[in-house]
Design a protein around this motif. Structure first.
Motif, short mmCIF file in Angstrom:
data_model
loop_
_atom_site.label_atom_id
_atom_site.label_comp_id
_atom_site.label_asym_id
_atom_site.label_seq_id
_atom_site.Cartn_x
_atom_site.Cartn_y
_atom_site.Cartn_z
N ALA A 60 0.77 -0.88 -0.01
CA ALA A 60 0.05 -0.32 0.58
C ALA A 60 1.24 0.48 0.01
O ALA A 60 0.77 2.02 -0.67
CB ALA A 60 -1.30 0.19 1.09
N ASP A 61 1.80 1.04 0.60
CA ASP A 61 2.79 1.99 1.05
C ASP A 61 2.78 2.63 -1.13
O ASP A 61 3.55 3.92 -1.58
CB ASP A 61 4.97 2.00 1.35
CG ASP A 61 4.99 0.12 0.42
OD1 ASP A 61 4.44 -0.75 0.54
OD2 ASP A 61 6.20 0.30 -0.30
N MET A 62 3.21 1.93 -1.49
CA MET A 62 3.14 2.33 -3.61
C MET A 62 2.51 2.35 -4.61
O MET A 62 2.13 3.16 -5.49
CB MET A 62 4.71 0.98 -4.25
CG MET A 62 5.52 0.97 -3.59
SD MET A 62 5.78 -0.89 -4.35
CE MET A 62 6.80 0.38 -5.22
N ASP A 86 1.83 -2.87 4.68
CA ASP A 86 2.97 -2.35 4.22
C ASP A 86 3.82 -3.47 4.55
O ASP A 86 4.13 -3.51 5.88
CB ASP A 86 4.01 -1.46 3.99
CG ASP A 86 5.32 -0.59 3.97
OD1 ASP A 86 5.69 -1.64 2.95
OD2 ASP A 86 5.72 0.21 3.44
N SER A 87 3.78 -4.40 4.26
CA SER A 87 4.61 -5.67 4.74
C SER A 87 6.36 -5.41 5.49
O SER A 87 7.05 -5.87 5.96
CB SER A 87 4.41 -7.20 3.93
OG SER A 87 3.29 -7.55 4.14
N GLN A 88 6.95 -4.68 4.60
CA GLN A 88 8.33 -3.65 4.25
C GLN A 88 8.45 -3.60 5.34
O GLN A 88 9.49 -4.03 6.42
CB GLN A 88 8.61 -3.20 3.46
CG GLN A 88 9.83 -4.04 2.81
CD GLN A 88 10.94 -3.37 1.84
OE1 GLN A 88 10.47 -4.32 0.82
NE2 GLN A 88 10.21 -2.25 1.13
N ALA A 89 7.66 -2.03 5.35
CA ALA A 89 8.69 -1.08 6.96
C ALA A 89 7.05 -1.71 7.48
O ALA A 89 7.27 -1.50 8.78
CB ALA A 89 7.34 -0.13 6.47
N PRO A 130 3.09 -15.14 -6.61
CA PRO A 130 3.99 -14.88 -6.02
C PRO A 130 4.43 -13.80 -6.69
O PRO A 130 3.89 -13.05 -7.03
CB PRO A 130 4.64 -15.68 -7.82
CG PRO A 130 4.25 -16.83 -8.06
CD PRO A 130 2.58 -15.84 -7.94
N ASN A 131 6.15 -13.34 -5.73
CA ASN A 131 5.98 -11.87 -5.39
C ASN A 131 5.05 -10.77 -4.77
O ASN A 131 5.41 -9.22 -5.10
CB ASN A 131 6.38 -10.90 -7.07
CG ASN A 131 7.72 -12.08 -7.37
OD1 ASN A 131 8.50 -11.95 -7.01
ND2 ASN A 131 7.92 -12.36 -8.80
N VAL A 132 3.71 -11.23 -4.49
CA VAL A 132 2.66 -10.56 -4.08
C VAL A 132 3.15 -9.68 -2.26
O VAL A 132 2.76 -8.96 -1.91
CB VAL A 132 1.48 -10.98 -4.06
CG1 VAL A 132 1.38 -11.58 -2.35
CG2 VAL A 132 0.27 -9.58 -3.66
N GLY A 133 4.58 -10.29 -1.67
CA GLY A 133 4.73 -10.37 -0.76
C GLY A 133 4.55 -10.99 0.56
O GLY A 133 4.78 -10.97 1.70
N LYS A 134 4.38 -12.21 0.36
CA LYS A 134 3.29 -13.34 1.15
C LYS A 134 4.32 -13.41 2.26
O LYS A 134 4.76 -13.55 3.32
CB LYS A 134 3.59 -14.51 1.06
CG LYS A 134 2.35 -15.02 -0.37
CD LYS A 134 1.65 -16.27 -0.96
CE LYS A 134 2.68 -16.18 -2.47
NZ LYS A 134 3.49 -15.54 -3.02
N SER A 135 6.61 -13.91 1.82
CA SER A 135 7.25 -13.96 2.70
C SER A 135 7.62 -13.03 3.57
O SER A 135 7.92 -13.02 4.80
CB SER A 135 8.93 -14.70 2.03
OG SER A 135 8.13 -15.27 1.34
N THR A 136 7.70 -12.17 2.87
CA THR A 136 7.86 -10.69 3.68
C THR A 136 6.53 -10.51 4.25
O THR A 136 7.24 -10.31 5.86
CB THR A 136 7.62 -9.02 2.56
OG1 THR A 136 8.46 -9.65 1.41
CG2 THR A 136 8.39 -7.98 3.79
N LEU A 137 5.34 -10.68 4.43
CA LEU A 137 4.63 -10.49 5.64
C LEU A 137 4.64 -11.74 6.32
O LEU A 137 4.72 -11.31 7.69
CB LEU A 137 3.58 -10.58 4.82
CG LEU A 137 1.95 -10.78 6.05
CD1 LEU A 137 1.93 -8.98 6.35
CD2 LEU A 137 0.83 -10.71 5.75
#
Ligand code: GDP
Length: 283
Positions: A60-62, A86-89, A130-137
């Motif tokens: 959502a940050d992007m 925003d899973s990253q932050a 894929p690449n949607v951020g599953k592992s990051t979350l």
């Protein structure tokens, strides 16, 4: 990250998710906030049937904040709980457990009414393309780096539960599902946002799509980024203008269209044109 989605692989992915569903109380369906429809699995309702679900608009940050709000309202109208994260932050991630608790309250109250004194933790599964951020979350929720980023299909290991505080347990391997890539526009949106590899689609085709989209929806950002007084009507002329300004040239001074395509897509994906959403609800 490359997964070849043959019909057999899709059937297997669906089966694997359905197997995991038996173990869990709630599904977190991860989508890309910039393209909430195109980043969904086309069979998701059929796969999840009536499992409680929360849609998580990740990255959502992007995305364009205003449009993300519209998406949340859109899901709400369909009685689907949706959250922007925003899973990253880590922004918004705390709300997930609270929302799950709220949604599962009746089920756990029933268990309590049956005399179960120490109710078990809620069990959750993350699913998404894929690449949607599953592992990051998963890493975010776990609070430490457990899940590896990157998918490794074919590598089997025992499933494990990751503790998320005291109240939730999360399966350590997410459900990986395929997007609706037989739809050309979906493919172009996935490529524009970087969800699928650049080698899958023609780079110039993707850039043409992205530039036309920006021209229509974010003309001021496009003008500002590439110092354009007017946006040329003709897409080739637009490539030429950007190429000349940014030095994407071949020997002899002709514009190198591949370089322009690469530059524009890289700049979109790294937010040089600001926060962008590529689809709106009810379009
Ligand atoms: P997976 O294939 O679904 O497990 O996706 P990953 O967790 O490997 O994430 C794919 C890419 O998206 C990585 O480069 C992450 O750093 C990035 N990413 C994941 N979540 C977010 C987010 O919320 N915001 C941003 N900006 N990037 C994210």
């Amino acid at each position: 990250m490359t997964i070849q989605w043959f019909p057999g692989h899709m059937a297997k992915a669906k089966r694997e998710v359905q197997e995991k569903l038996k173990l869990i109380d709630i599904v977190f369906e991860l989508v890309d906030a910039r393209i909430p429809m195109s980043s969904r699995n086309p069979m998701i309702d059929e796969i999840l049937v009536n499992k409680p679900r929360i849609v998580l608009l990740n990255k959502a940050d992007m995305a364009d904040e205003e449009i993300t709000k519209q998406w949340i309202a859109f899901f709400q109208n369909q009685h689907i709980k949706a959250l922007a994260i925003d899973s990253q932050a880590g922004t918004g991630v705390k709300q997930i457990v609270a929302a799950a608790k709220e949604m599962l309250k009746p089920k756990f109250e029933k268990m309590a009414a049956k005399g179960i004194k120490n109710p078990r933790a809620m069990r959750a599964l993350i699913v998404g393309i894929p690449n949607v951020g599953k592992s990051t979350l998963i890493n975010r929720l776990a609070g430490k780096h457990i899940a590896k980023t990157g998918d490794k299909p074919g590598v089997t290991k025992a499933q494990q539960w990751i503790k998320v505080g005291k109240e939730m347990e999360l399966l350590d391997t997410p459900g990986i599902l395929w997007p609706k890539f037989e739809d050309e526009e979906v493919g172009l949106k996935l490529a524009t946002t970087g969800a699928i590899k650049d080698t899958i689609l023609n780079l110039q085709d993707v850039a043409v799509y992205a530039l036309n989209f920006l021209k229509q929806h974010y003309p001021e950002r496009l003008k500002e980024r590439y110092s354009l007084v007017e946006i040329p009507e003709d897409i080739v002329a637009l490539f030429d203008e950007i190429g000349k300004r940014r030095g994407c040239l071949m020997s002899g001074g002709l514009v190198d269209y591949d370089k322009v395509a690469e530059l524009v897509l890289r700049e979109i994906r790294t937010e040089k044109l600001g926060r962008l959403s590529f689809e709106k609800p009810n379009e």
